[in-house]
Design a protein around this motif. Structure first.
Motif, short mmCIF file in Angstrom:
data_model
loop_
_atom_site.label_atom_id
_atom_site.label_comp_id
_atom_site.label_asym_id
_atom_site.label_seq_id
_atom_site.Cartn_x
_atom_site.Cartn_y
_atom_site.Cartn_z
N PRO A 28 0.86 -1.19 0.00
CA PRO A 28 0.00 0.00 0.00
C PRO A 28 0.89 1.24 0.00
N ALA A 29 0.61 2.17 -0.88
CA ALA A 29 1.44 3.37 -1.03
C ALA A 29 1.57 4.14 0.28
N ASP A 30 0.52 4.16 1.08
CA ASP A 30 0.57 4.93 2.33
C ASP A 30 1.25 4.18 3.47
N LYS A 31 1.64 2.91 3.27
CA LYS A 31 2.28 2.13 4.33
C LYS A 31 3.77 1.92 4.07
N GLY A 32 4.26 2.27 2.90
CA GLY A 32 5.65 2.04 2.55
C GLY A 32 6.61 3.01 3.23
N VAL A 33 7.90 2.70 3.12
CA VAL A 33 8.96 3.56 3.64
C VAL A 33 9.34 4.53 2.52
N LYS A 34 9.18 5.80 2.77
CA LYS A 34 9.44 6.81 1.74
C LYS A 34 10.84 7.38 1.92
N ARG A 35 11.65 7.27 0.85
CA ARG A 35 13.01 7.81 0.84
C ARG A 35 13.30 8.40 -0.53
N ASP A 36 13.83 9.58 -0.56
CA ASP A 36 14.24 10.22 -1.82
C ASP A 36 13.13 10.21 -2.87
N GLY A 37 11.91 10.41 -2.43
CA GLY A 37 10.78 10.47 -3.36
C GLY A 37 10.30 9.13 -3.88
N ARG A 38 10.79 8.05 -3.33
CA ARG A 38 10.41 6.71 -3.76
C ARG A 38 9.80 5.96 -2.58
N ILE A 39 9.07 4.89 -2.87
CA ILE A 39 8.41 4.10 -1.83
C ILE A 39 8.98 2.68 -1.84
N TYR A 40 9.42 2.23 -0.68
CA TYR A 40 10.02 0.91 -0.51
C TYR A 40 9.16 0.09 0.45
N CYS A 41 9.31 -1.24 0.40
CA CYS A 41 8.50 -2.11 1.27
C CYS A 41 8.98 -2.10 2.71
N ASN A 42 10.27 -1.82 2.94
CA ASN A 42 10.78 -1.77 4.31
C ASN A 42 12.11 -1.02 4.33
N ASP A 43 12.68 -0.86 5.51
CA ASP A 43 13.93 -0.11 5.67
C ASP A 43 15.10 -0.77 4.95
N GLU A 44 15.13 -2.09 4.91
CA GLU A 44 16.25 -2.79 4.27
C GLU A 44 16.34 -2.41 2.79
N CYS A 45 15.22 -2.42 2.09
CA CYS A 45 15.22 -2.01 0.69
C CYS A 45 15.51 -0.51 0.56
N ALA A 46 14.93 0.29 1.43
CA ALA A 46 15.14 1.74 1.38
C ALA A 46 16.59 2.11 1.62
N ASP A 47 17.31 1.30 2.41
CA ASP A 47 18.72 1.54 2.70
C ASP A 47 19.64 0.86 1.67
N HIS A 48 19.05 0.35 0.60
CA HIS A 48 19.79 -0.30 -0.50
C HIS A 48 20.59 -1.51 -0.01
N HIS A 49 20.03 -2.21 0.97
CA HIS A 49 20.57 -3.48 1.48
C HIS A 49 22.01 -3.35 1.95
#
Length: 56
Positions: free
Chosen positions: A20-41
């Motif tokens: 869900p767009a409103d539940k994702g982790v938002k970083r640099d204008g993009r939406i990720y499923c969790n912090d691990e993906c948002a932090d580029h693993h």
């Protein structure tokens, strides 16, 4: 007429998660499923969602 996006694919290129767009982790204008993906693993771990084998 206004369209509302409810589900989006995680912005991690290797990830197959749809969230869900409103539940994702938002970083640099993009939406990720969790912090691990948002932090580029950076830790080397995947997102750990069932059926997804991403590790960045």
């Amino acid at each position: 007429m206004t369209d509302t996006v409810e589900l989006v694919k995680c912005a991690c290129p290797d990830c197959v998660c749809v969230i869900p767009a409103d539940k994702g982790v938002k970083r640099d204008g993009r939406i990720y499923c969790n912090d691990e993906c948002a932090d580029h693993h950076k830790s080397g771990a995947g997102c750990h969602h069932a059926g997804c084998a991403c590790h960045g």
